[in-house]
Design a protein around this motif. Structure first.
Motif, PDB file in Angstrom:
ATOM      1  N   ILE A  72     -92.608 -27.547 -11.818  1.00 44.87           N
ATOM      2  CA  ILE A  72     -92.402 -28.839 -11.613  1.00 44.87           C
ATOM      3  C   ILE A  72     -91.312 -29.530 -12.178  1.00 44.87           C
ATOM      4  CG2 ILE A  72     -93.800 -30.807 -10.717  1.00 44.87           C
ATOM      5  CD1 ILE A  72     -96.405 -29.256 -11.516  1.00 44.87           C
ATOM      6  N   ILE A  73     -90.461 -30.350 -11.461  1.00 44.90           N
ATOM      7  CA  ILE A  73     -89.719 -31.240 -11.646  1.00 44.90           C
ATOM      8  C   ILE A  73     -90.115 -32.630 -11.347  1.00 44.90           C
ATOM      9  CG2 ILE A  73     -87.191 -32.255 -11.497  1.00 44.90           C
ATOM     10  CD1 ILE A  73     -86.990 -29.995 -13.148  1.00 44.90           C
ATOM     11  N   PHE A  74     -90.249 -33.560 -12.267  1.00 47.12           N
ATOM     12  CA  PHE A  74     -90.708 -34.939 -12.140  1.00 47.12           C
ATOM     13  C   PHE A  74     -89.669 -35.632 -12.551  1.00 47.12           C
ATOM     14  CE2 PHE A  74     -92.785 -38.760 -13.654  1.00 47.12           C
ATOM     15  CZ  PHE A  74     -93.597 -39.000 -12.699  1.00 47.12           C
ATOM     16  N   ASP A  75     -88.950 -36.450 -11.574  1.00 53.85           N
ATOM     17  CA  ASP A  75     -87.602 -37.024 -11.711  1.00 53.85           C
ATOM     18  C   ASP A  75     -87.650 -38.445 -11.331  1.00 53.85           C
ATOM     19  OD1 ASP A  75     -84.757 -37.150 -12.790  1.00 53.85           O
ATOM     20  OD2 ASP A  75     -84.362 -37.041 -10.489  1.00 53.85           O
ATOM     21  N   PHE A  76     -87.221 -39.279 -12.294  1.00 54.14           N
ATOM     22  CA  PHE A  76     -86.985 -40.863 -11.543  1.00 54.14           C
ATOM     23  C   PHE A  76     -85.849 -41.452 -12.298  1.00 54.14           C
ATOM     24  CE2 PHE A  76     -91.542 -40.433 -10.546  1.00 54.14           C
ATOM     25  CZ  PHE A  76     -91.573 -41.110  -9.446  1.00 54.14           C
ATOM     26  N   GLY A  77     -84.786 -40.555 -12.164  1.00 53.44           N
ATOM     27  CA  GLY A  77     -83.634 -40.715 -13.050  1.00 53.44           C
ATOM     28  C   GLY A  77     -82.634 -41.187 -11.805  1.00 53.44           C
ATOM     29  N   TYR A  78     -81.617 -41.700 -12.115  1.00 54.89           N
ATOM     30  CA  TYR A  78     -80.487 -42.157 -11.105  1.00 54.89           C
ATOM     31  C   TYR A  78     -79.294 -41.068 -10.722  1.00 54.89           C
ATOM     32  CZ  TYR A  78     -82.394 -46.819 -12.305  1.00 54.89           C
ATOM     33  OH  TYR A  78     -83.040 -47.884 -12.396  1.00 54.89           O
ATOM     34  N   SER A  79     -79.401 -40.150 -11.490  1.00 59.47           N
ATOM     35  CA  SER A  79     -78.204 -39.155 -11.245  1.00 59.47           C
ATOM     36  C   SER A  79     -78.684 -37.789 -11.237  1.00 59.47           C
ATOM     37  CB  SER A  79     -76.900 -39.429 -12.106  1.00 59.47           C
ATOM     38  OG  SER A  79     -77.443 -39.093 -13.136  1.00 59.47           O
ATOM     39  N   ASP A  80     -77.837 -36.859 -11.150  1.00 61.46           N
ATOM     40  CA  ASP A  80     -78.183 -35.243 -11.515  1.00 61.46           C
ATOM     41  C   ASP A  80     -78.239 -34.907 -12.917  1.00 61.46           C
ATOM     42  OD1 ASP A  80     -75.645 -35.421 -11.507  1.00 61.46           O
ATOM     43  OD2 ASP A  80     -75.210 -33.582 -10.113  1.00 61.46           O
ATOM     44  N   ILE A  81     -78.063 -35.842 -13.991  1.00 60.07           N
ATOM     45  CA  ILE A  81     -77.796 -35.196 -15.380  1.00 60.07           C
ATOM     46  C   ILE A  81     -79.048 -34.503 -15.836  1.00 60.07           C
ATOM     47  CG2 ILE A  81     -76.406 -37.447 -16.054  1.00 60.07           C
ATOM     48  CD1 ILE A  81     -78.470 -38.544 -17.390  1.00 60.07           C
ATOM     49  N   PHE A  82     -80.101 -34.498 -15.252  1.00 58.16           N
ATOM     50  CA  PHE A  82     -81.164 -33.826 -15.595  1.00 58.16           C
ATOM     51  C   PHE A  82     -80.733 -32.149 -15.332  1.00 58.16           C
ATOM     52  CE2 PHE A  82     -81.717 -34.059 -10.860  1.00 58.16           C
ATOM     53  CZ  PHE A  82     -82.501 -32.690 -10.460  1.00 58.16           C
ATOM     54  N   LYS A  83     -79.988 -32.019 -14.288  1.00 59.11           N
ATOM     55  CA  LYS A  83     -79.525 -30.569 -14.428  1.00 59.11           C
ATOM     56  C   LYS A  83     -78.588 -30.209 -15.373  1.00 59.11           C
ATOM     57  CE  LYS A  83     -79.273 -31.150  -9.276  1.00 59.11           C
ATOM     58  NZ  LYS A  83     -78.307 -30.736  -7.796  1.00 59.11           N
ATOM     59  N   LYS A  84     -77.774 -31.059 -15.882  1.00 60.69           N
ATOM     60  CA  LYS A  84     -76.879 -30.621 -17.167  1.00 60.69           C
ATOM     61  C   LYS A  84     -77.501 -30.313 -18.279  1.00 60.69           C
ATOM     62  CE  LYS A  84     -73.306 -33.210 -15.120  1.00 60.69           C
ATOM     63  NZ  LYS A  84     -72.335 -34.311 -15.135  1.00 60.69           N
ATOM     64  N   ASN A  85     -78.617 -31.350 -18.510  1.00 61.33           N
ATOM     65  CA  ASN A  85     -79.654 -31.187 -19.721  1.00 61.33           C
ATOM     66  C   ASN A  85     -80.459 -29.945 -19.753  1.00 61.33           C
ATOM     67  OD1 ASN A  85     -78.454 -33.584 -21.060  1.00 61.33           O
ATOM     68  ND2 ASN A  85     -80.141 -34.791 -20.336  1.00 61.33           N
ATOM     69  N   ALA A  86     -80.968 -29.635 -18.586  1.00 59.98           N
ATOM     70  CA  ALA A  86     -81.844 -28.566 -18.315  1.00 59.98           C
ATOM     71  C   ALA A  86     -80.922 -27.092 -18.472  1.00 59.98           C
ATOM     72  CB  ALA A  86     -82.070 -28.284 -16.902  1.00 59.98           C
ATOM     73  N   ARG A  87     -79.494 -27.070 -17.819  1.00 58.62           N
ATOM     74  CA  ARG A  87     -78.860 -25.933 -18.496  1.00 58.62           C
ATOM     75  C   ARG A  87     -78.660 -25.876 -19.987  1.00 58.62           C
ATOM     76  NH1 ARG A  87     -74.775 -28.031 -14.497  1.00 58.62           N
ATOM     77  NH2 ARG A  87     -75.699 -27.482 -12.592  1.00 58.62           N
ATOM     78  N   LYS A  88     -78.601 -26.991 -20.512  1.00 58.55           N
ATOM     79  CA  LYS A  88     -78.277 -26.908 -22.132  1.00 58.55           C
ATOM     80  C   LYS A  88     -79.767 -26.477 -22.820  1.00 58.55           C
ATOM     81  CE  LYS A  88     -75.079 -30.673 -22.912  1.00 58.55           C
ATOM     82  NZ  LYS A  88     -74.912 -31.847 -23.402  1.00 58.55           N
ATOM     83  N   MET A  89     -80.738 -26.550 -22.147  1.00 60.01           N
ATOM     84  CA  MET A  89     -81.966 -26.221 -22.600  1.00 60.01           C
ATOM     85  C   MET A  89     -82.407 -24.798 -21.952  1.00 60.01           C
ATOM     86  SD  MET A  89     -84.503 -29.565 -22.185  1.00 60.01           S
ATOM     87  CE  MET A  89     -83.987 -31.056 -22.873  1.00 60.01           C
ATOM     88  N   ASN A  90     -81.554 -24.223 -21.266  1.00 66.59           N
ATOM     89  CA  ASN A  90     -81.751 -22.879 -20.824  1.00 66.59           C
ATOM     90  C   ASN A  90     -83.233 -22.938 -19.765  1.00 66.59           C
ATOM     91  OD1 ASN A  90     -79.787 -21.419 -21.913  1.00 66.59           O
ATOM     92  ND2 ASN A  90     -81.211 -21.359 -23.795  1.00 66.59           N
ATOM     93  N   ILE A  91     -82.998 -24.032 -19.027  1.00 73.11           N
ATOM     94  CA  ILE A  91     -83.907 -23.988 -17.775  1.00 73.11           C
ATOM     95  C   ILE A  91     -83.323 -23.745 -16.557  1.00 73.11           C
ATOM     96  CG2 ILE A  91     -85.926 -25.382 -16.785  1.00 73.11           C
ATOM     97  CD1 ILE A  91     -86.242 -26.841 -19.593  1.00 73.11           C
ATOM     98  N   ASP A  92     -83.941 -22.907 -15.947  1.00 76.73           N
ATOM     99  CA  ASP A  92     -83.348 -22.894 -14.254  1.00 76.73           C
ATOM    100  C   ASP A  92     -84.056 -23.762 -13.322  1.00 76.73           C
ATOM    101  OD1 ASP A  92     -81.673 -20.601 -14.950  1.00 76.73           O
ATOM    102  OD2 ASP A  92     -83.004 -19.115 -14.569  1.00 76.73           O
TER     103      ASP A  92
END
Length: 54
Positions: free
Chosen positions: A34-54
Motif C-alpha cells: 500500500i502507498i499512502f501519499d499526501f504529498g504535492y509531487s512525485d518525489i515519493f517515486k524518487k525516494n522509493a527507488r533509492k530505497m529499492n522499493i518498486d
C-alpha cells in the motif's frame, strides 16, 4: 509488516532523500502493498527507488 517513510518535511537527518510538506508511506504486509501519499509531487517515486522499493 514493514513501514517505510518515503517522504516527510524533514530531511535534516538524511540529506540523500528529498522532502516536502506532506507525507508518503509505503506499507507492506504478507500479501498487500500500500502507498499512502499526501504529498504535492512525485518525489515519493524518487525516494522509493533509492530505497529499492518498486
Amino acid at each position: 509488516m514493514k513501514l517505510h517513510v518515503l517522504v516527510d518535511n524533514n530531511t535534516i537527518i538524511d540529506r540523500y532523500f528529498l522532502g516536502e510538506p506532506g507525507v508518503s508511506y509505503y506499507i507492506e504486509t504478507d500479501n498487500k502493498k500500500i502507498i499512502f501519499d499526501f504529498g504535492y509531487s512525485d518525489i515519493f517515486k524518487k525516494n522509493a527507488r533509492k530505497m529499492n522499493i518498486d
